[in-house]
Design an enzyme around this catalytic site. Structure first.
Site, mmCIF file in Angstrom:
data_model
loop_
_atom_site.group_PDB
_atom_site.id
_atom_site.type_symbol
_atom_site.label_atom_id
_atom_site.label_comp_id
_atom_site.label_asym_id
_atom_site.label_seq_id
_atom_site.Cartn_x
_atom_site.Cartn_y
_atom_site.Cartn_z
ATOM 1 N N ASP A 67 18.369 32.278 17.228
ATOM 2 C CA ASP A 67 17.109 31.608 16.541
ATOM 3 C C ASP A 67 17.216 30.165 16.337
ATOM 4 O O ASP A 67 18.592 29.301 16.973
ATOM 5 C CB ASP A 67 17.674 32.567 14.407
ATOM 6 N N HIS A 138 19.660 39.932 6.550
ATOM 7 C CA HIS A 138 19.520 39.032 8.200
ATOM 8 C C HIS A 138 20.479 39.636 9.308
ATOM 9 O O HIS A 138 20.891 39.279 9.303
ATOM 10 C CB HIS A 138 18.248 37.280 7.360
HETATM 11 C C1 GLP Z 1 22.138 32.679 9.675
HETATM 12 C C2 GLP Z 1 21.846 32.749 10.859
HETATM 13 C C3 GLP Z 1 22.598 34.423 10.777
HETATM 14 C C4 GLP Z 1 23.534 34.376 10.054
HETATM 15 C C5 GLP Z 1 24.274 34.033 9.849
HETATM 16 C C6 GLP Z 1 24.961 34.661 8.573
HETATM 17 O O1 GLP Z 1 21.247 32.210 8.897
HETATM 18 N N1 GLP Z 1 20.194 32.355 10.909
HETATM 19 O O2 GLP Z 1 22.422 34.368 12.747
HETATM 20 O O3 GLP Z 1 24.176 35.791 11.221
HETATM 21 O O4 GLP Z 1 23.432 33.103 9.259
HETATM 22 O O5 GLP Z 1 26.375 33.621 8.888
HETATM 23 P P1 GLP Z 1 27.544 33.510 8.657
HETATM 24 O O6 GLP Z 1 28.298 34.116 9.802
HETATM 25 O O7 GLP Z 1 27.840 31.602 8.763
HETATM 26 O O8 GLP Z 1 28.018 34.431 7.766
#
Ligand code: GLP
Length: 242
Positions: A67, A138
């Site tokens: 993304d 998500h």
């Molecule tokens: C963002 C990304 C995701 C990721 C999520 C969780 O929103 N688009 O792909 O998995 O954050 O992030 P973190 O690993 O910082 O909790």
């Protein structure tokens, strides 16, 4: 679904990195699906150090990222292209021409999404897709909604994601409101999926996603139907599991 619980974040990173490294060792020209967020940073450090030690080479690997924020170009320090260069690509022997991150600044986003989907297919499909997990379940930027989005598309970010990701921006107002993301169908088409999650703040969503009902309100729950998923979580993220 194979769930591996590790003692801590460092062990989670090492175990998950080994899953990716095994794919590269088996097929040096493999196609990797990559993720951003804080969780994979340690894993990327492991891969960079494996590469520096000559244990693996990325020279024939192709990558597709999940993304990107709409409106941020690759020079913006919160863009996912910038993140990938800084966390992995600048530290390994990969050919950057073969690293693909969705564009957040293209004029025709719909055409771009169709092309991105096509490029993944032309590359032979994704061998291993790495995923983090949002607090709302998500994956990529596929937010909770009524249906599982199938292919790469533009998405409106939810208030909770904007809030969660604002920690990385100077202020919440600077967080883009939209993103381009692979679809849930794109992710499910990967031959293998590796999910990483760390910390007590992920414990509730880990339980809902992998032990609750499969529903688009929790996009990650669809992974329960994928035939080859490895979930690597530390003890804190596993703390709500029986
Ligand atoms: C963002 C990304 C995701 C990721 C999520 C969780 O929103 N688009 O792909 O998995 O954050 O992030 P973190 O690993 O910082 O909790």
């Amino acid at each position: 679904m194979n769930i591996i619980v590790t003692e801590n974040y460092d062990e989670m990173s090492r175990v998950a990195a080994d899953e990716i490294a095994a794919c590269v060792a088996e097929n040096p020209a493999c196609v990797l699906g990559l993720a951003t967020g804080s969780t994979p940073i340690g894993l990327y450090e492991c891969l960079a150090s494996d590469c520096a030690d000559g244990k693996i080479s990325f020279k024939d690997v192709t990558t597709f990222n999940l993304d990107e924020y709409v409106g941020l170009d690759g020079d913006h320090d919160q863009s996912y292209r910038y993140f990938m260069n800084a966390q992995l690509f600048d530290h390994v022997d990969i050919d950057k021409e073969r690293t693909f991150v969705p564009s957040g600044t293209t004029d025709d986003i719909d055409a771009f999404c169709a092309d991105y989907e096509e490029a993944i297919i032309e590359a032979g499909g994704i061998d291993v897709q790495l995923l983090g997990l949002g607090h709302n379940g998500h994956i990529g930027f596929n937010e909770p909604c009524d249906v599982f989005p199938r292919i790469t598309h533009k998405v409106d970010l939810t208030e909770s994601t904007i809030e969660a990701n604002s920690r990385l921006f100077a202020s919440k107002d600077e967080v883009p409101r939209q993103a381009v993301t692979m679809g849930v169908g794109t992710i499910m088409a990967a031959r293998k999926v590796v999910v990483v999650a760390s910390g007590a703040d992920k414990a509730a969503i880990v339980k809902r996603a992998f032990f609750g009902p499969v529903a688009p309100e929790v996009p990650a729950s669809i992974l329960q139907f994928h035939p080859n998923v490895v979930v690597v979580i530390d003890e804190a993220a596993a703390s709500e599991l029986d």
